[in-house]
Design a protein around this motif. Sequence first.
Motif, PDB file in Angstrom:
ATOM      1  N   CYS A 187      -9.206   5.921  -7.458  1.00 42.27           N
ATOM      2  CA  CYS A 187      -8.081   6.813  -7.143  1.00 42.27           C
ATOM      3  C   CYS A 187      -7.821   7.785  -8.281  1.00 42.27           C
ATOM      4  O   CYS A 187      -7.614   8.989  -8.052  1.00 42.27           O
ATOM      5  CB  CYS A 187      -6.832   5.992  -6.846  1.00 42.27           C
ATOM      6  N   PHE A 236      -7.575   5.960   0.011  1.00 44.86           N
ATOM      7  CA  PHE A 236      -7.429   5.095  -1.151  1.00 44.86           C
ATOM      8  C   PHE A 236      -7.352   3.627  -0.771  1.00 44.86           C
ATOM      9  O   PHE A 236      -7.378   2.759  -1.644  1.00 44.86           O
ATOM     10  CB  PHE A 236      -6.175   5.463  -1.946  1.00 44.86           C
ATOM     11  N   GLU A 282       0.813  -1.214   0.000  1.00 43.29           N
ATOM     12  CA  GLU A 282       0.000   0.000   0.000  1.00 43.29           C
ATOM     13  C   GLU A 282       0.850   1.270   0.000  1.00 43.29           C
ATOM     14  O   GLU A 282       0.527   2.252  -0.676  1.00 43.29           O
ATOM     15  CB  GLU A 282      -0.952   0.008   1.202  1.00 43.29           C
ATOM     16  N   ASN A 342       0.431   3.993  -2.985  1.00 44.58           N
ATOM     17  CA  ASN A 342      -0.064   5.323  -2.648  1.00 44.58           C
ATOM     18  C   ASN A 342       1.021   6.380  -2.760  1.00 44.58           C
ATOM     19  O   ASN A 342       0.746   7.526  -3.133  1.00 44.58           O
ATOM     20  CB  ASN A 342      -0.687   5.314  -1.255  1.00 44.58           C
ATOM     21  N   ALA A 358      -3.876   9.725   1.412  1.00 47.89           N
ATOM     22  CA  ALA A 358      -3.952   8.662   0.418  1.00 47.89           C
ATOM     23  C   ALA A 358      -4.014   7.294   1.089  1.00 47.89           C
ATOM     24  O   ALA A 358      -4.799   6.422   0.686  1.00 47.89           O
ATOM     25  CB  ALA A 358      -2.765   8.731  -0.539  1.00 47.89           C
TER      26      ALA A 358
END
Length: 211
Positions: free
Chosen positions: A53, A45, A18, A22, A41
């Motif tokens: 996104c 997200f 992640e 991001n 984010a």
Amino acid sequence: MKYKCIIFDCDGVLVDSESISNGTLVSMAKNIGVTIEFDFAMTHFLGKSLQFCFDYIESLAAEKLPDNFEDEFRERTFEAFRTQMKPIPGVHELLNKIKVPICVASNGPAEKIRLNLTTTKLIDRFEGNIFSAYDINSWKPNPELYLHAAKSMGFAVEECVIIEDSVAGVQAAQAGGFDVFAYVNNHTEALFKGLDIPLFNDMACLDKLLL
């Protein structure tokens, strides 16, 4: 164990991807004049489709995203995944203790899932049991991906449990009628307030919670 099949999300549950994804989105947004904080984010997200996104970034931009925006994102993240990807701490230990069938069901493309699992030496655990939202054109928080995975594995909903790290994923599991556990950290635990599901922060101990 209470369950006959365990269905894992991939990003943030099996692999620590992640922050890479991001971070790339934040950097690419900045290049077109859109400022998004990394922490924002990581929170907003998390678990969402890539199109969500992109749409969010485009809504803040003065014009449409460049035609090569997705291709550039894929290229940059895939290279980072090959060199920087690590497994979630404790996940190898956990999988060594699980004796029931397992699979992975992710919003990401199948080639991305396989790349991430290969880099983290998890691919042997899941090869043949990898389910991508792109294969059925339905993304979390819709429940179809998890329903598809359970059916493909040969188990009823009530025989399966979902392991997630995002609200969208939890919503997908709940909409499909599955039991679901959420893997959390200090930054994400607050996101799950009000969802009334078991939370845990040590992947190596998950097997004890599933008894």
